[in-house]
Scaffold this active site. Structure first.
Site, short mmCIF file in Angstrom:
data_model
loop_
_atom_site.label_atom_id
_atom_site.label_comp_id
_atom_site.label_asym_id
_atom_site.label_seq_id
_atom_site.Cartn_x
_atom_site.Cartn_y
_atom_site.Cartn_z
CE LYS A 84 89.06 -61.43 -5.30
NZ LYS A 84 87.90 -62.06 -4.61
CB SER B 255 85.88 -58.89 -8.63
OG SER B 255 87.04 -58.90 -9.41
CE1 TYR C 230 92.57 -60.78 -4.31
CE2 TYR C 230 93.06 -58.71 -5.41
CZ TYR C 230 92.25 -59.46 -4.58
OH TYR C 230 91.12 -58.91 -4.05
CG ASP D 39 88.39 -73.88 4.30
OD1 ASP D 39 88.38 -73.28 3.21
OD2 ASP D 39 89.39 -74.46 4.73
CB THR E 4 88.90 -54.40 4.76
OG1 THR E 4 89.83 -54.64 3.69
CG2 THR E 4 87.67 -53.69 4.21
#
Length: 276
Positions: A151, A133, A147, A55, A182
């Site tokens: 990045k 990224s 988000y 983690d 994904t």
């Protein structure tokens, strides 16, 4: 043969990269919060794969994972910070605890991995850091501000590190994928618990319950993994590697818009220097 250390290998791009690296005969420490998801990789490549629990928000576990990699393989030649997840909310909607967890994973976790592998790379005067990224760092879509900010922060850190590490024989690269098949837009995507109606036409369009992008993305994770490996093998990879035609087109649009705005405001910008 090189030794790779890859975070977030249970699914998606991390999984595809682990499979590609191992299939090419390299050694790899493959990590996931639940290492049982990696049992098949170890079974298929017992001499080259090391599955480790990780983690990335646990700094002690990061150090332990890197130490165990060094004990098994002797070095880390390529470190890939892939572990991360998405978060959608209008800026006003963002939950402070959610945002703190996002940055702890997407930024601080990656930095902790870098700090753990760089002493060995400095000692050997070689190595590569690859930080995954997103094209979102440039496009900054509504509803993805937090988000995109995480990045963008990772990219800025990577760019500075690249300059710092270059004289030591080490390189650092950011990778900006576009949309790939994904689990990013599925299980790996979170959002604010509440929505403000005034943002329904902007950030609201990207909430999970109305987003239909999952499963329709154009990118092939296996080809993305092969591209990353090819860039690393080039010796001096680019500072920023774009993946996917959608990412290329988006980046070109951002560059064109920024250039146009720069020129439109050039006179005002240039008029702020001291006289003489």
């Amino acid at each position: 043969m090189t030794t790779w250390f890859i975070t977030g290998c249970s699914t998606g791009l991390g999984r595809a990269l682990a499979e590609t690296v191992l299939a090419a005969g390299h050694d790899a420490a493959v990590t996931a919060r639940d290492p049982r998801t990696l049992d098949d990789l170890v079974a298929a490549h017992p001499d080259h794969a090391l599955a480790l629990p990780l983690d990335v928000t646990d700094a002690a576990q990061v150090r332990s994972a890197v130490d165990r990699t060094l004990e098994r393989f002797g070095a880390v030649d390529v470190a890939v910070n892939n572990a991360g997840y998405g978060y959608r909310a209008a800026v006003e909607e963002g939950d402070p605890a959610d945002v703190a967890r996002l940055f702890a994973t997407n930024v601080t976790g990656a930095v902790d991995v870098m700090k753990a592998v760089l002493p060995g790379m400095r000692a050997r005067r070689r190595g590569t850091v690859v930080n995954i990224s997103s094209i979102g760092a440039q496009v900054c879509p509504p509803g993805s501000g937090y988000y995109a900010a995480s990045k963008a922060a990772l990219e800025a850190l990577t760019a500075s590190a690249r300059t710092e590490l270059a004289p030591l024989g080490i390189t650092a690269m950011s990778v900006e994928p576009g949309g790939f098949r994904t689990d990013f837009a599925g299980r790996s995507l979170t959002q604010s618990p509440s929505a403000i109606e005034d943002y329904a036409g902007t950030a609201g369009k990207r909430r999970k319950e109305v987003d239909r992008a999952h499963g329709t993305q154009p990118g092939d994770p296996a080809r993305a993994a092969a591209a990353i490996m090819a860039a690393v093998a080039a010796g001096r990879p680019p500072a920023l590697l774009l993946l996917g035609t959608d990412a290329l087109e988006a980046a070109e649009g951002v560059l064109d818009a920024r250039r146009a705005e720069l020129e439109a405001w050039r006179e005002l910008s240039a008029g702020t220097d001291l006289d003489g």
